[in-house]
Scaffold this active site. Structure first.
Site, short mmCIF file in Angstrom:
data_model
loop_
_atom_site.label_atom_id
_atom_site.label_comp_id
_atom_site.label_asym_id
_atom_site.label_seq_id
_atom_site.Cartn_x
_atom_site.Cartn_y
_atom_site.Cartn_z
N ASN A 110 2.34 4.71 7.14
CA ASN A 110 1.89 3.44 6.54
C ASN A 110 2.75 2.24 6.90
O ASN A 110 2.26 1.11 6.91
CB ASN A 110 1.85 3.63 5.01
CG ASN A 110 1.79 2.32 4.27
OD1 ASN A 110 0.72 1.73 4.10
ND2 ASN A 110 2.94 1.81 3.84
N TYR B 45 -0.58 -6.88 17.49
CA TYR B 45 -0.96 -6.08 16.31
C TYR B 45 -2.28 -5.35 16.56
O TYR B 45 -2.40 -4.15 16.30
CB TYR B 45 -1.08 -7.03 15.11
CG TYR B 45 -1.30 -6.39 13.76
CD1 TYR B 45 -0.23 -5.93 13.00
CD2 TYR B 45 -2.57 -6.27 13.22
CE1 TYR B 45 -0.42 -5.38 11.74
CE2 TYR B 45 -2.78 -5.72 11.96
CZ TYR B 45 -1.71 -5.27 11.21
OH TYR B 45 -1.90 -4.73 9.97
N MET C 114 0.81 -1.22 0.00
CA MET C 114 0.00 0.00 0.00
C MET C 114 0.84 1.26 0.00
O MET C 114 0.44 2.28 -0.57
CB MET C 114 -0.92 0.00 1.22
CG MET C 114 -2.10 -0.91 1.03
SD MET C 114 -3.15 -0.92 2.48
CE MET C 114 -2.69 -2.47 3.21
N LYS D 212 -2.72 -1.33 16.60
CA LYS D 212 -3.59 -0.70 15.59
C LYS D 212 -4.75 0.04 16.24
O LYS D 212 -5.16 1.10 15.78
CB LYS D 212 -4.09 -1.75 14.60
CG LYS D 212 -3.00 -2.32 13.68
CD LYS D 212 -2.40 -1.26 12.77
CE LYS D 212 -1.56 -1.86 11.65
NZ LYS D 212 -0.97 -0.83 10.79
N THR E 115 -0.79 -7.55 -0.72
CA THR E 115 0.47 -6.82 -0.55
C THR E 115 1.54 -7.82 -0.12
O THR E 115 1.27 -9.01 0.05
CB THR E 115 0.34 -5.75 0.57
OG1 THR E 115 0.20 -6.44 1.83
CG2 THR E 115 -0.82 -4.81 0.36
N ASP F 65 11.52 4.11 3.43
CA ASP F 65 11.38 2.70 3.82
C ASP F 65 12.74 2.24 4.35
O ASP F 65 13.70 3.01 4.35
CB ASP F 65 10.92 1.84 2.63
CG ASP F 65 10.18 0.56 3.07
OD1 ASP F 65 10.69 -0.14 3.96
OD2 ASP F 65 9.11 0.27 2.51
N ASP G 228 14.20 3.94 8.78
CA ASP G 228 13.60 2.97 9.69
C ASP G 228 12.76 3.77 10.68
O ASP G 228 13.29 4.62 11.41
CB ASP G 228 14.72 2.20 10.43
CG ASP G 228 14.17 1.15 11.38
OD1 ASP G 228 13.04 1.29 11.87
OD2 ASP G 228 14.91 0.19 11.66
N VAL G 229 11.46 3.51 10.71
CA VAL G 229 10.57 4.36 11.51
C VAL G 229 10.75 4.15 13.03
O VAL G 229 10.11 4.86 13.81
CB VAL G 229 9.08 4.18 11.12
CG1 VAL G 229 8.83 4.62 9.70
CG2 VAL G 229 8.60 2.76 11.37
N SER H 151 -5.94 -0.73 10.65
CA SER H 151 -6.35 -2.04 10.12
C SER H 151 -7.75 -2.35 10.65
O SER H 151 -8.14 -1.83 11.71
CB SER H 151 -5.38 -3.12 10.62
OG SER H 151 -5.87 -4.41 10.31
P1 NAD Z 1 3.96 -4.65 2.98
O1 NAD Z 1 4.71 -5.65 3.76
O2 NAD Z 1 3.74 -4.89 1.54
O3 NAD Z 1 4.62 -3.21 3.16
C1 NAD Z 1 5.04 -2.75 4.41
C2 NAD Z 1 6.27 -1.87 4.22
O4 NAD Z 1 6.63 -1.37 5.51
C3 NAD Z 1 7.47 -2.67 3.68
O5 NAD Z 1 8.01 -2.04 2.55
C4 NAD Z 1 8.44 -2.70 4.85
O6 NAD Z 1 9.81 -2.66 4.46
C5 NAD Z 1 8.05 -1.41 5.59
N1 NAD Z 1 8.53 -1.44 6.97
C6 NAD Z 1 8.45 -2.45 7.86
N2 NAD Z 1 9.09 -2.12 9.00
C7 NAD Z 1 9.59 -0.86 8.81
C8 NAD Z 1 10.34 0.03 9.60
N3 NAD Z 1 10.75 -0.31 10.82
N4 NAD Z 1 10.67 1.23 9.08
C9 NAD Z 1 10.28 1.57 7.84
N5 NAD Z 1 9.57 0.78 7.03
C10 NAD Z 1 9.23 -0.43 7.52
O7 NAD Z 1 2.58 -4.51 3.76
P2 NAD Z 1 1.26 -3.64 3.50
O8 NAD Z 1 0.14 -4.57 3.62
O9 NAD Z 1 1.37 -2.77 2.31
O10 NAD Z 1 1.28 -2.76 4.83
C11 NAD Z 1 1.03 -1.38 4.85
C12 NAD Z 1 0.24 -1.02 6.10
O11 NAD Z 1 -1.07 -1.59 5.98
C13 NAD Z 1 0.82 -1.60 7.39
O12 NAD Z 1 0.71 -0.64 8.42
C14 NAD Z 1 -0.07 -2.78 7.67
O13 NAD Z 1 -0.10 -3.10 9.04
C15 NAD Z 1 -1.39 -2.28 7.16
N6 NAD Z 1 -2.42 -3.27 6.84
C16 NAD Z 1 -2.21 -4.24 5.90
C17 NAD Z 1 -3.25 -5.10 5.57
C18 NAD Z 1 -3.14 -6.15 4.48
O14 NAD Z 1 -4.05 -6.98 4.33
N7 NAD Z 1 -2.10 -6.18 3.70
C19 NAD Z 1 -4.48 -4.99 6.23
C20 NAD Z 1 -4.64 -4.02 7.19
C21 NAD Z 1 -3.61 -3.15 7.47
#
Ligand code: NAD
Length: 258
Positions: A96, A162, A24, A166, A197, A43, A69-70, A149
């Site tokens: 995100n 988690y 996302m 969230k 994702t 990222d 790194d966040v 989420s």
């Molecule tokens: P993803 O794994 O494709 O992307 C997550 C990104 O966050 C990755 O590029 C990763 O390198 C980065 N990341 C992780 N730890 C980090 C850190 N310490 N510092 C900087 N970057 C970091 O996952 P996604 O699904 O695109 O996740 C995006 C957001 O959506 C997240 O907050 C996730 O919890 C949330 N989310 C995802 C879903 C789903 O179904 N995919 C559902 C609800 C919420």
């Protein structure tokens, strides 16, 4: 461009996206770039943000990458200031970046996973907000979007670190919306449902299909850009009276009982 058109675009405005190397976050960077925004992709250093930014620039868009790194507080302050200096402004922050954090409550690793979940999914959000605020205050349409989420609204078995982090994001969103409202800065939260994702890539397709058929109104997983479009909508200057909201983008998962 007419005054009304200008309110419905991020053209010329700057956005910082965390976790922009995948899923996302990447889709968000691409959607904002296509709308004409200056996009700061951030990222982890090992993520492909340099390549993604280069691809966006090759299409004529404005995009730069910063390793961030966040969980690194000093790096958050440094990168946020560098982004604002590079683009001459910062109008929107999209919190995100995220990780999975499944763990049974009596597991030995629980405390470690809890601490990591809170650090990445919740503490980082307030730190990025605090770093971005001086810049957002200079914008005529300061915007913060936090990605939570549907796990903030309901719970999957063994997902308490988690879910708790969230749910914290929804509380942070409301509290900051109230606190920053007098300055015209809006703070909203998106609760994605099941989205295709990196995070869900390991779930077998057949299991994804069973889940989606059983739980969502639209009977399918969502695509990353379907969330990104909502994020863009929340950041538009036109979205000036929407704050403190928690919006499921979940294919109707929260609406469905049976
Ligand atoms: P993803 O794994 O494709 O992307 C997550 C990104 O966050 C990755 O590029 C990763 O390198 C980065 N990341 C992780 N730890 C980090 C850190 N310490 N510092 C900087 N970057 C970091 O996952 P996604 O699904 O695109 O996740 C995006 C957001 O959506 C997240 O907050 C996730 O919890 C949330 N989310 C995802 C879903 C789903 O179904 N995919 C559902 C609800 C919420």
């Amino acid at each position: 461009m007419s005054e009304h058109m200008a309110l419905r675009t991020m053209r010329g405005r700057a956005v910082l996206v965390t976790g922009a190397g995948s899923g996302m976050g990447r889709a968000t960077a691409e959607v904002f770039a296509a709308d004409g925004a200056h996009v700061a992709l951030t990222d982890l250093p090992e993520s492909p943000i340099d390549e993604i930014a280069a691809q966006l620039r090759a299409k004529g868009h404005s995009a730069e990458a910063w390793a961030l790194d966040v969980t690194d507080h000093d790096a958050i302050r440094r990168v946020t200031n560098e982004v604002a200096t590079r683009f001459g402004r910062l109008d929107a922050l999209v919190n995100n970046a995220g990780i999975s954090a499944f763990c049974p409550i009596d597991d030995e690793a629980y405390d470690m996973i809890w601490d990591r979940a809170v650090a990445v999914l919740l503490t980082a959000h307030q730190r990025l907000v605090r770093a971005a605020l001086p810049h957002l205050r200079r914008s005529d349409a300061g915007r913060i979007v936090n990605i939570a989420s549907t796990e903030a609204l309901g719970a999957t078995n063994r997902d308490s670190p988690y879910c708790a982090a969230k749910a914290g994001v929804t509380g942070l969103t409301r509290a900051l919306a109230v606190e920053l409202g007098k300055e015209g800065i809006t703070v909203n939260c998106i609760c994605p449902g099941p989205i295709l994702t990196g995070m869900t890539a390991k779930v077998p397709d057949a299991d994804k299909d069973i889940f989606a058929q059983r739980r969502t109104a639209l009977r399918r997983y969502g695509r990353a850009e379907e969330v990104a479009h909502m994020t863009l909508s929340l950041c538009l200057p036109a979205s000036s009276y929407l704050t403190g909201t928690v919006i499921p983008v979940d294919g109707g998962l929260m609406a469905r009982n049976a």
